[in-house]
Design an enzyme around this catalytic site. Structure first.
Site, mmCIF file in Angstrom:
data_model
loop_
_atom_site.group_PDB
_atom_site.id
_atom_site.type_symbol
_atom_site.label_atom_id
_atom_site.label_comp_id
_atom_site.label_asym_id
_atom_site.label_seq_id
_atom_site.Cartn_x
_atom_site.Cartn_y
_atom_site.Cartn_z
ATOM 1 N N HIS A 19 0.859 -1.191 0.000
ATOM 2 C CA HIS A 19 0.000 0.000 0.000
ATOM 3 C C HIS A 19 0.893 1.238 0.000
ATOM 4 O O HIS A 19 1.283 1.748 1.047
ATOM 5 C CB HIS A 19 -0.915 -0.011 1.236
ATOM 6 C CG HIS A 19 -2.045 0.963 1.165
ATOM 7 N ND1 HIS A 19 -3.369 0.591 1.245
ATOM 8 C CD2 HIS A 19 -2.061 2.306 1.000
ATOM 9 C CE1 HIS A 19 -4.140 1.658 1.154
ATOM 10 N NE2 HIS A 19 -3.356 2.716 1.016
ATOM 11 N N ASP A 23 1.566 9.109 -6.050
ATOM 12 C CA ASP A 23 1.484 10.564 -5.892
ATOM 13 C C ASP A 23 1.678 11.009 -4.450
ATOM 14 O O ASP A 23 1.598 12.198 -4.146
ATOM 15 C CB ASP A 23 0.165 11.108 -6.453
ATOM 16 C CG ASP A 23 -1.063 10.430 -5.853
ATOM 17 O OD1 ASP A 23 -0.905 9.410 -5.166
ATOM 18 O OD2 ASP A 23 -2.182 10.918 -6.096
ATOM 19 N N GLY A 182 -9.816 7.561 -2.103
ATOM 20 C CA GLY A 182 -10.463 8.850 -1.899
ATOM 21 C C GLY A 182 -11.273 8.834 -0.621
ATOM 22 O O GLY A 182 -11.291 7.843 0.114
ATOM 23 N N GLU A 212 -10.880 2.997 7.058
ATOM 24 C CA GLU A 212 -9.870 3.973 7.477
ATOM 25 C C GLU A 212 -10.562 5.139 8.182
ATOM 26 O O GLU A 212 -10.450 5.311 9.385
ATOM 27 C CB GLU A 212 -9.071 4.475 6.272
ATOM 28 C CG GLU A 212 -7.998 5.498 6.635
ATOM 29 C CD GLU A 212 -7.308 6.108 5.422
ATOM 30 O OE1 GLU A 212 -6.266 6.744 5.600
ATOM 31 O OE2 GLU A 212 -7.827 5.948 4.296
#
Length: 369
Positions: A19, A23, A182, A212
């Site tokens: 993971h 970017d 996102g 999360e």
């Protein structure tokens, strides 16, 4: 005698990261250089590499996932050209190899890199070529690393089926899986069922960011509705556990698992945990309080990851060092976590086994005896 656990020795240990966002791992100086080449440098908070790196860490440490994600505006802005994508991908591979990573799955969202006129395919080609260049550069320095990429769709957008088809089209050229990322709240994974059903029909692997910033429903949907092979983060699975006592030992001995947590453990569903990032976004209050300590002891298939090396100012060496310090981990513990990750990778079984037997186990044996 076993080697002392410290940053120097941990860096030499073979590591696996599942993971890691492309970017979210740029070098500060690279951001500055690329920004100047596209006349974006006046938009940066600083054009001093050290100051800029510190700005990313501080801005990402607000405790809010939404604020955390805002830092990506600058990194994505400089990744809109073929040259920018190539350089960032090449440096990513080299930086990970220099950190002792032998296998990495790097995720990125092609749909976020077409504002400069690149097509989706051109963006993917540039990135894959960059990774190949970085792997070769690392090899010339005697560092062996394999890179697999995950094509990510943004969960607030409506291009997931298109990106899923793109991922499958590149499955034999370096794309090994699919992901959605996102903000979780308000954007459940079930919005993208069409993409996940397509991927399953194509026998293609995928992971989903879940658990999360949002709780158990996000995890349940990702697994039971969408069929995720792995969970991105999955920290909130701890909400389906009850335990008593103040010490970790007491919590382990008294732990009671709910049905979802039991299912996740029984099915050996990998949890892509990112300790430092989780503290930054408020998913955990501290490394010591991070669910990974309890979940590892309860034999969930937990893995250790960086998430965003720039925003967290971190590396795999640092993440492992923090866990070793807080939870008194040994080389055996770090090997267990690394093998977990390699077992959970999206490359063929024979390839996974070869890396475990030829690199991971010998590397940890050399450090622990």
């Amino acid at each position: 005698m076993p080697a002392e656990l410290n940053p120097t020795t941990i860096r030499t240990a073979p590591k696996v990261v599942l993971h890691d966002h492309l970017d979210g791992g740029l070098r500060p100086q690279t951001i500055i250089d690329l920004a100047r080449s596209i006349d974006y440098d006046d938009q940066l908070p600083s054009t001093d590499a050290e100051e800029l790196g510190q700005w990313f860490i501080e801005s990402a440490s607000s405790g809010s996932l939404v604020r955390y994600l805002e830092t990506f505006d600058h990194t994505v802005a400089v990744m809109q050209t073929r040259e920018g994508l190539h350089r960032v991908a090449s440096e990513c591979a080299q930086d990970l190899a220099d950190d002792g990573v032998v296998y990495a799955e790097i995720r990125w969202a092609p749909e976020q890199h077409v504002a400069g006129g690149l097509s989706l395919s051109e963006a993917v080609d540039a990135t894959l070529e960059g990774f190949a260049h970085g792997v070769q550069a690392a090899s010339e320095k005697g560092q062996q690393i394999r890179i697999g990429t995950l094509a990510t769709a943004m969960r607030h957008a409506a291009r997931s089926r298109e990106i899923a088809e793109l991922a499958v089209a590149y499955r034999d050229r370096g794309v090994v899986g699919f992901d959605i990322a996102g903000a979780e709240a308000g954007f459940p994974p079930t919005r993208h069922l069409d993409a996940f059903e397509y991927l399953r029909r194509e026998n293609f692997h995928f992971t989903i960011h879940a658990g999360e910033a949002f709780g158990l429903p996000s995890i349940w949907e990702a697994i039971q509705w969408c069929g995720a092979d792995r969970l991105g983060h999955g920290v909130r699975i701890i909400d389906d556990l009850s335990s008593s006592g103040g010490t970790l030992e007491e919590r382990v001995s008294s732990a009671q698992l709910g049905r979802l947590a039991q299912y996740v453990r029984d099915k050996r569903i990998p949890l892509e945990m990112c300790p430092s990032s989780n503290v930054q976004t408020g998913a955990a209050t501290s490394i010591a309080a991070h669910p990974i300590g309890l979940l590892r002891r309860l034999h969930f298939r937990v893995t250790v990851n960086t998430d965003n090396r720039l925003m967290s100012g971190t590396t795999m060496t640092r993440e492992m060092g923090l866990l070793a310090e807080v939870f008194d981990y040994s080389w055996s513990d770090l090997q267990w976590l690394t093998v977990n990750a390699m077992k959970s990778a999206f490359i063929p079984f024979d390839d996974r086994l070869a890396i475990i037997n030829s690199q991971i186990k010998p590397g940890y044996t050399a450090l622990s005896v």
